[in-house]
Write an enzyme that holds these catalytic residues in place. Structure first.
Site, PDB file in Angstrom:
ATOM      1  N   HIS A 135      23.318 -12.613  49.040  1.00  0.00           N
ATOM      2  CA  HIS A 135      24.559 -12.022  47.994  1.00  0.00           C
ATOM      3  C   HIS A 135      24.796 -12.879  46.958  1.00  0.00           C
ATOM      4  CE1 HIS A 135      26.339  -8.969  51.313  1.00  0.00           C
ATOM      5  NE2 HIS A 135      25.077  -8.848  50.984  1.00  0.00           N
ATOM      6  N   LYS A 168      16.132   8.579   8.272  1.00  0.00           N
ATOM      7  CA  LYS A 168      17.329   9.040   7.558  1.00  0.00           C
ATOM      8  C   LYS A 168      17.199  10.349   7.009  1.00  0.00           C
ATOM      9  CE  LYS A 168      19.865   7.630   3.193  1.00  0.00           C
ATOM     10  NZ  LYS A 168      19.817   6.958   2.043  1.00  0.00           N
ATOM     11  N   LYS A 183       1.052  -1.228   0.062  1.00  0.00           N
ATOM     12  CA  LYS A 183       0.001  -0.058   0.094  1.00  0.00           C
ATOM     13  C   LYS A 183       0.856   1.417   0.023  1.00  0.00           C
ATOM     14  CE  LYS A 183      -1.113  -1.263   4.701  1.00  0.00           C
ATOM     15  NZ  LYS A 183      -2.033  -1.621   5.990  1.00  0.00           N
TER      16      LYS A 183
END
Length: 542
Positions: A297, A141, A70
């Protein structure tokens, strides 16, 4: 002073998700912006009162191939890509009768949502957007003259720039272009992740392996490793307060620990996530047995299997009550009221489980208001692990209890008598538990519970001494190493580490073997009459 702002007079809008588009529509109407749009987007904008030109009117060609084509037309892409600061570009547009766009607003087909929905391959392929990314990349771009919007959160900003007539500055357009390139890069990486998994290299394609290289599963280790994660939460800070941190989620995977439902307590911190994830992995190494881990830990300070989740927790906590203070608790079974009662007096940062009895959840929510309560409905499924190094990324398959040597039937007896049923159960428990302990790791266990853990030392002797010391430093003075079993995550390079365990009263040891001094280690065990098995498999955890 020369301005780089470019007013927005003509816009191209093509979005799959229509949420928030009302904000743009209102701005377009007020400013009289010329709007070109596609299909359902054009219909929605028209419903909102925007005068819309359909893309097919611009291209002179109808949408076709079920909407696959399209916008892929020079009348659209020349209008996007023409740098209007370039006289030649402007002249060519005029020659071909093409009008430039000042703004492109696009969001893409929901590929990740489609994958997560469980759609079949054909439906998934249809959600690979082609025209959308082309428009996004073209506009990004050409940020010299075009503003590209891919994030609906920026609609209000766009509306403001349209209404004041100024448009965006070059600096702003470049920022928007950067966001757009990140958007398409993430989109393509997600598609690549799916295709790598579903379209592996055929057996008919023979690529010789270079000398010294191991043949790899290319779905896990592709030549170019592209993965994408979406930022979900910005955390208060990282491992330390001066470090910044955030949680990112895999768009193709809406399950797992990172998606835990928080039922109570303060927001999760970076360290909470690290420790709770380690605990969550540890308990599922024992499924279908009921297991509880206490982690501090990133290391277990207690791990146990029990007939009930409350029993497993009590056994795990008893391993090292001092270290359990401020720790994380994980269970692979529903938390009961009995377990919640035993957790209540213990200062705990996080508890994670697949579910909670209603009364147990209420107790934890009301009596321990700062306790972070997490619900994760599925066990860990990740088969790949990542670790960043400066300038690169290490990728490996996840260490699971699935190696040949993890099966006790494959173990080799190298010293003493074959273990009885109860001792074998404890040895199997110890071997599974050692997987989640930081190397060098030595673990002492009794009655399917840890009683002493030595971890993270730079030599195995220190780890052995630490495991014995922790096993025998409880307030009641009990000698918990006598008659217990031990596991080592890797071989003993010398007999000294094993001798520490033997002298402490351990009756059986399981270890990988493979040292050049294996016979010295075996002989020390034989001399003491201690049962020793070798697995041929190791479980380092750095």
């Amino acid at each position: 002073m020369t301005t780089t702002n470019r007013p927005i007079r003509r816009a191209l809008v093509s979005v799959f998700h229509k949420e928030g588009i009302e904000v743009l529509a209102e701005a377009f109407i007020k400013a009289g912006t010329e709007v070109v749009s596609t299909g359902s987007t054009a219909k929605r904008l028209a419903e909102l009162g925007v005068k819309v030109t359909e893309v097919s009117e611009v291209t002179g060609f109808p949408e076709c191939l079920d909407g696959r084509v399209k916008t892929l037309d020079p009348h659209i892409h020349a209008g996007i890509l023409a740098d209007m600061t370039n006289e030649k570009h402007a002249a060519q547009l005029e020659k071909f009768g093409i009008k430039p766009f000042d703004l492109v607003v696009v969001n893409l087909y929901p590929f990740a949502d489609t994958v997560r929905s469980g759609a079949d391959e054909a439906a998934t392929i249809e959600k690979i957007d082609i025209g959308g990314p082309s428009m996004v990349r073209g506009a990004a771009k050409n940020n010299a003259t075009v503003a590209i919007i891919t994030d609906p959160n920026d609609y209000a900003l766009v509306a403001a720039r349209i209404e004041n007539g100024e448009g965006f500055s070059l600096e702003e357009r470049r920022w928007l272009a950067g966001k757009a390139f990140a958007h398409t890069a993430s989109y393509d990486a997600t598609i690549n992740e799916w295709t790598a998994k579903h379209w592996p290299k055929p057996a008919t394609v023979d690529h010789p392996t270079a000398e010294g290289e191991t043949e790899l599963n290319e779905a896990k280790f592709p030549a170019a490793f592209t993965r994408t994660w979406d930022r979900a939460h910005v955390l208060r800070y990282g491992e330390n307060p001066h470090q910044q941190a955030a949680l990112y989620l895999d768009p193709l995977n809406q399950n797992g620990f990172a998606h835990a439902e928080q039922l109570g307590g303060k927001p999760m911190s970076y360290n909470n996530y690290v420790d709770a994830d380690a605990a969550w992995r540890a308990v599922w190494d024992f499924a279908p047995q009921i297991a509880v881990a206490v982690v501090k830990h990133n290391n277990p300070c207690g791990l146990a299997v029990g007939a009930t989740v409350a029993e497993a927790h009590k056994k795990a906590h008893a391993c090292d009550p001092m270290s359990a203070y401020g720790g994380v608790i994980a269970a692979n079974s529903k938390v009961t009221m009995e377990m919640a009662e035993s957790v209540r007096p213990i200062f705990t940062e996080v508890i994670v489980a697949p579910d909670y009895d209603a009364d147990a959840l209420e107790l934890l929510q009301t009596k321990k208001r700062n306790l972070r309560i997490l619900k994760v409905t599925e066990p860990p499924k990740s088969k790949t692990q990542f670790r960043q190094i400066d300038g690169g990324l290490l990728v490996q398959s996840t260490d699971l209890i699935d190696a040949p040597g993890d099966d006790p039937d494959a173990w080799k007896l190298v010293s003493g008598k074959p273990a009885d049923e109860q001792t074998i159960r404890d040895l199997v428990f110890a071997w599974r538990a050692i997987r989640c302990v930081k190397s060098n790791a030595i673990l002492i266990a009794h009655d399917q519970a840890t009683v002493g853990i030595g971890m993270g030392q730079v030599n195995r002797v220190d780890s052995a001494n630490l495991s014995v010391e922790r096993a025998n430093t409880l307030a009641d003075g009990a000698n918990r190493t006598q008659g217990a079993v031990a596991a080592s995550d890797a071989f003993f390079p010398f007999a000294d580490g094993a001798e520490i365990l033997i002298n402490a009263g351990v009756k059986a040891i399981v270890q990988p073997g493979g040292s050049i001094r294996d016979e010295e280690v075996f002989e020390a065990a034989r001399k003491a009459g201690v049962t020793m098995y070798v697995t041929g498999t190791r479980h380092f955890f750095h």
